[in-house]
Design a protein around this motif. Structure first.
Motif, short mmCIF file in Angstrom:
data_model
loop_
_atom_site.label_atom_id
_atom_site.label_comp_id
_atom_site.label_asym_id
_atom_site.label_seq_id
_atom_site.Cartn_x
_atom_site.Cartn_y
_atom_site.Cartn_z
N UNK A 261 0.83 -1.21 0.00
CA UNK A 261 0.00 0.00 0.00
C UNK A 261 0.86 1.25 0.00
N UNK A 262 1.96 1.24 0.74
CA UNK A 262 2.82 2.43 0.80
C UNK A 262 3.41 2.75 -0.57
N UNK A 263 3.77 1.72 -1.32
CA UNK A 263 4.33 1.94 -2.66
C UNK A 263 3.29 2.57 -3.58
N UNK A 264 2.03 2.15 -3.46
CA UNK A 264 0.96 2.74 -4.25
C UNK A 264 0.77 4.21 -3.88
N UNK A 265 0.74 4.49 -2.59
CA UNK A 265 0.55 5.86 -2.13
C UNK A 265 1.70 6.75 -2.58
N UNK A 266 2.93 6.26 -2.45
CA UNK A 266 4.09 7.05 -2.86
C UNK A 266 4.06 7.33 -4.36
N UNK A 267 3.65 6.35 -5.16
CA UNK A 267 3.57 6.56 -6.61
C UNK A 267 2.52 7.61 -6.94
N UNK A 268 1.38 7.56 -6.26
CA UNK A 268 0.33 8.54 -6.51
C UNK A 268 0.78 9.95 -6.15
N UNK A 269 1.48 10.07 -5.04
CA UNK A 269 1.98 11.39 -4.65
C UNK A 269 3.08 11.87 -5.60
N UNK A 270 3.83 10.94 -6.17
CA UNK A 270 4.95 11.31 -7.04
C UNK A 270 4.50 11.94 -8.35
N UNK A 271 3.28 11.61 -8.82
CA UNK A 271 2.84 12.16 -10.11
C UNK A 271 2.14 13.50 -9.94
#
Length: 275
Positions: A261-271
């Motif tokens: 879940x953290x990887x998904x959240x970080x990717x969303x914030x990164x874009x």
């Protein structure tokens, strides 16, 4: 529920506050899949709207015309505009990843970025085309689906749902809360069949368009995915899409959004655009 033209509709659930984000589920799923997975973590940073794809869950669609990822992206975009969302991040899993990428290609000025989770990106022969394809027939398909819903599906569908999580096991909370009976009803399996048969033409169109993409794209995939081969799909798409970044998740299977879940959240914030 968002009502669309010609009797179509998009069902959604909303939570959180912040920049807008739309979450799109994959095959044999409903919005509850995203809701039980990454949505609570995403909602700490975003206003999250999880949708039922057209013909899935409580959303409706026209038979024979609304199956492809491109068409579903158009319908979801209409709903997004009706809800007043402003340049959302689009997060899609599996088939929903194909919808998310099509959304970014169709509406680059209306999105902040795309996060595709274990996306199917290129045309290939797929198991769901073999298992469900005959149910897409215009007249006999729904009859066949109802018959199989009372005979084979009670055995077949649980096997598929559990296999999707391999090599991990289905989380207990998901097993207890996901609406399996609703997701596996004969009408939705007809929609799954139409979706599967649409992929050849739709993903050929996508493959031809990836090089023209002009929105930020992050692709996440587990290297133990047995449903969508990450090297053939996610990794290759990231090489073709300008500026796309690919993240390989060691030991993780297809349902990565429940385990990373953290990887998904970080990717969303990164874009998100940098201010």
């Amino acid at each position: 529920m968002v009502d669309l033209p010609d009797g179509r509709s998009i069902a959604y659930a909303e939570t959180g506050a912040g920049p807008d984000l739309v979450a799109i589920h994959g095959t044999l799923m409903t919005l509850e899949d995203m809701w039980l997975g990454p949505v609570p973590a995403l909602a700490r940073h975003f206003r999250v709207v999880a949708v039922d794809r057209p013909g899935h869950g409580r959303s409706t669609r026209a038979r024979g015309t609304d199956a492809s990822p491109w068409r579903q992206a158009e319908l979801i975009h209409t709903a997004v505009r009706s809800l007043g969302l402003h340049r959302p991040v689009i997060v899609g899993h599996s088939y929903g990843g194909a919808v998310a990428l099509a959304y970014g290609l169709l509406y680059p000025d209306d999105v902040a970025g795309i996060v595709a989770l274990a996306p199917v990106c290129f045309p290939e022969l797929r198991l769901e085309q073999v298992l469900f394809g005959p149910r897409a027939a215009p007249v006999s398909g729904p009859v066949l689906s109802r018959a199989l819903g009372a005979s084979a599906d009670p055995t077949l569908l649980p096997m598929l749902w559990n296999a999707m999580f391999l090599p991990q096991t289905m989380p207990k909370a998901f097993a207890e809360a996901f609406p399996f009976g609703f997701a596996g009803r004969s009408g939705q399996i007809v929609a799954e069949a139409e979706d599967a048969l649409s992929l050849w033409a739709a993903l050929s169109r996508s493959a031809a368009a990836y090089a023209t993409c002009r929105v930020p794209v992050r692709i996440l995939a587990g290297d133990a995915d047995i449903v969508v081969n990450p090297m053939i799909h996610g990794a290759l798409a990231a090489r073709v899409i300008p500026g796309a970044r690919y993240e390989r998740l060691p030991g993780i299977g297809h349902m990565l959004h429940h385990f990373r879940v953290n990887a998904v959240t970080e990717a969303a914030r990164a874009v998100l655009p940098r201010s």
